[in-house]
Design an enzyme around this catalytic site. Structure first.
Site, PDB file in Angstrom:
ATOM      1  N   SER A  98      53.554 -40.535  14.650  1.00 52.71           N
ATOM      2  CA  SER A  98      53.314 -40.565  16.170  1.00 52.71           C
ATOM      3  C   SER A  98      52.735 -39.051  16.824  1.00 52.71           C
ATOM      4  CB  SER A  98      54.398 -40.933  17.166  1.00 52.71           C
ATOM      5  OG  SER A  98      55.318 -39.730  17.122  1.00 52.71           O
ATOM      6  N   SER A 134      56.657 -38.823  11.501  1.00 49.46           N
ATOM      7  CA  SER A 134      55.643 -38.577  12.792  1.00 49.46           C
ATOM      8  C   SER A 134      55.119 -37.016  12.633  1.00 49.46           C
ATOM      9  CB  SER A 134      56.137 -38.759  14.260  1.00 49.46           C
ATOM     10  OG  SER A 134      56.231 -40.102  14.265  1.00 49.46           O
ATOM     11  N   LYS A 149      53.316 -31.409  21.851  1.00 55.07           N
ATOM     12  CA  LYS A 149      53.452 -32.827  21.851  1.00 55.07           C
ATOM     13  C   LYS A 149      54.116 -33.424  23.214  1.00 55.07           C
ATOM     14  CE  LYS A 149      55.120 -36.611  19.149  1.00 55.07           C
ATOM     15  NZ  LYS A 149      55.856 -37.250  18.000  1.00 55.07           N
TER      16      LYS A 149
HETATM   17  N1  GLN Z   1      56.296 -44.555  12.231  1.00 51.45           N
HETATM   18  C1  GLN Z   1      57.849 -44.405  12.416  1.00 51.45           C
HETATM   19  C2  GLN Z   1      58.048 -45.366  13.617  1.00 51.45           C
HETATM   20  O1  GLN Z   1      57.228 -45.930  14.079  1.00 51.45           O
HETATM   21  C3  GLN Z   1      58.024 -43.084  12.672  1.00 51.45           C
HETATM   22  C4  GLN Z   1      57.823 -42.539  13.879  1.00 51.45           C
HETATM   23  C5  GLN Z   1      58.192 -41.268  14.250  1.00 51.45           C
HETATM   24  O2  GLN Z   1      58.434 -40.400  13.270  1.00 51.45           O
HETATM   25  N2  GLN Z   1      58.412 -40.848  15.588  1.00 51.45           N
HETATM   26  O3  GLN Z   1      59.310 -45.346  13.873  1.00 51.45           O
END
Ligand code: GLN
EC number: 6.3.5.7
Length: 484
Positions: free
Chosen positions: A151, A175, A76
């Protein structure tokens, strides 16, 4: 070759039936062929990958390395990678070449795992759809109209489409698990502190946790074995012996107490998701598990608490991007204030700015007690619910997300509805406990993930349960037709 399991690849590499050079080239060719549509990679590193593949073949010939030596990996783009562009999905870091490796990357490099490239993601990991990336939206290989989740949507998409055999992700509020669910792959968010955050660009440090994204639970166990372990460079790294994630995979799960929270099956849950999850629970029962009803009464408090705490931490973490030391700098600043203001205004996208503003507000004098402190108290209540529930059961199961993948554009103008898509995953990050997403079927042709949550340090148990489930189901082996 991409349809082989990682175990089969590993055996073939060691039996000299294939080489890492050939395997790596195969993936690079597939990336060339398919990534134009998917947009799952921000950066592909063919030269680095081939050089590492040659070294891996040498290691194997000398009997060195481990089971994953020679198996390519995609990281990532939140993990700093020495001499490779590391963007975190942001214009702010579009010119940033990392001067060092994140711990996770360093470990995979030591083992001789060729790096295929860096995967696309929501900007600074803020999002649930991978649409907020500066490099454009990643698409879901099961349906190009759908988001891959976020994400870590790029990592999920490359595994689902066979553009990498293994990938890394990070999970602050879901995410790893939500994109794994949307793309029909397996992912695990470990106990907070199990995987070092060194070199993983910070979003909300008390939640952020790296983990593997793979096709099967067995592969996640192998990959977690590479990623996890104490690291003195991360002040919240867990100082305890690493678990053995692999040798317990085949334990039978007779007598396992599986907790099903009544609150997980309330209004808003997609019917197709619900029926798949209920079928998965029945499958676990057939394997000898005992189903017990548990309760997580404060589940509703988690999303609001998270959206105070995570932005608060983000507003502090992202203050380092100031246009001075590295990253984006605006043109012709008139003075220092103009340099800061324009570099940040031009370098960050809309969602990141929204969170910095919310976070700075929640932390400001006069509002701190009402928002930040209150949210910390809610965090404790959500955690206590899990601790109590785990007095009655070994694992908790339910859906990862209330719906299968939504369409690109469907929620991008409605942040609150995007935030609510994480209502099952976020509570686990508040508690810091480990959790997995395991492929469990399809709803309207789009994958559905089963959520397995465990008490602190139960990664080996979660992987064991997931592996046993994958011995009697084949959801994790299915691939979208156009990528087979
Ligand atoms: N969707 C959540 C956020 O926007 C989690 C994102 C994540 O786990 N990085 O913060």
């Amino acid at each position: 070759m991409h349809t082989l399991s990682v175990k089969e690849m590993s055996e073939k590499l060691r039996n000299k039936e294939i080489t890492s050079v050939a395997l790596t080239q195969h993936y690079l060719d597939r990336i060339d062929q398919y990534d134009g549509d998917l947009n799952a990679y921000v950066t592909v590193t063919p030269e680095l990958a081939m050089e590492m593949a040659k070294q891996a073949d040498d290691m194997i010939a000398e009997g060195k390395g481990g089971l994953l030596t020679g198996i390519p990996v995609a990281h990532k783009d939140i993990f700093c990678t020495l001499d490779v562009k590391t963007t975190c999905g942001s214009k702010m870091l579009d010119n940033f070449i990392a001067p060092y490796d994140a711990k996770v990357v360093e470990e995979s490099r030591k083992l001789g795992m060729p790096i295929l490239g860096k995967t696309n993601m929501d900007e600074f990991a803020m999002g649930s759809s991978s649409e907020s990336s500066y490099y454009g939206a990643t698409k879901n290989p099961w349906d190009l109209k759908a988001v891959p989740g976020g994400s870590s949507g790029g990592s999920a998409a490359v595994i689902a489409a066979g553009l990498a055999p293994l990938a890394t992700g990070s999970d602050t509020g879901g995410s790893i698990r939500q994109p794994a669910s949307f793309c029909g792959i397996t992912g695990i968010k470990p106990t907070y502190g199990a995987v070092s955050r060194y070199g993983m660009i910070a979003y909300a440090s008390s939640f952020d946790q790296g983990g593997p994204m793979t096709r099967s639970a067995e592969e996640s166990a192998w990959m977690l074995d590479v990623m996890a372990g104490f690291d003195e460079r991360d002040s919240t790294s867990l100082e305890q012996p690493k678990q053995d994630y692999v040798s317990t995979l085949n334990n039978d799960i007779k007598g396992l107490k599986v907790g099903v929270p009544a609150e997980y099956f309330e209004a808003g849950l997609d019917e197709g998701v619900e029926s798949n999850i209920r079928a998965a629970i029945a499958e676990l029962e057939k394997l000898g598990a005992e189903i017990v009803e548990v309760s997580l009464p404060n589940k509703e408090l988690a999303v609001p608490a998270y959206y105070v705490l995570a932005p608060a931490e983000a507003s502090s973490n992202l203050s380092r991007f100031d246009g001075v030391r590295y990253g984006y700098r605006c043109e012709n600043p008139t003075d220092l204030n103009d340099l800061y203001t324009r570099s940040r205004s031009e370098g960050f996208g809309a969602e990141v700015k929204r969170r910095i503003m919310v976070g700075a507000y929640a932390l400001s004098a006069g509002y701190y007690d009402a928002y930040y402190l209150k949210a910390q108290k809610l965090r404790r209540m959500v955690r206590d619910d899990f601790v109590k529930a785990f007095e009655q059961c070994d694992v908790i199961v339910g859906p990862v997300a209330p719906t299968p993948a939504f369409n690109i554009g469907e929620k991008s103008d409605d942040p609150v509805s995007m935030y609510l898509a994480d209502l099952y995953t976020i509570p686990v990050n508040l508690a810091g406990m480990p959790a997995m997403s395991v492929p469990a079927g399809f709803s309207n042709g789009r994958p559905v993930g089963l959520h397995l949550v465990g008490p602190y340090h139960s990664e080996a148990k979660l992987l064991n349960v997931a592996h046993q489930y994958q011995q009697v189901t084949n959801w994790h082996q299915q691939m979208p037709e156009s990528y087979q």
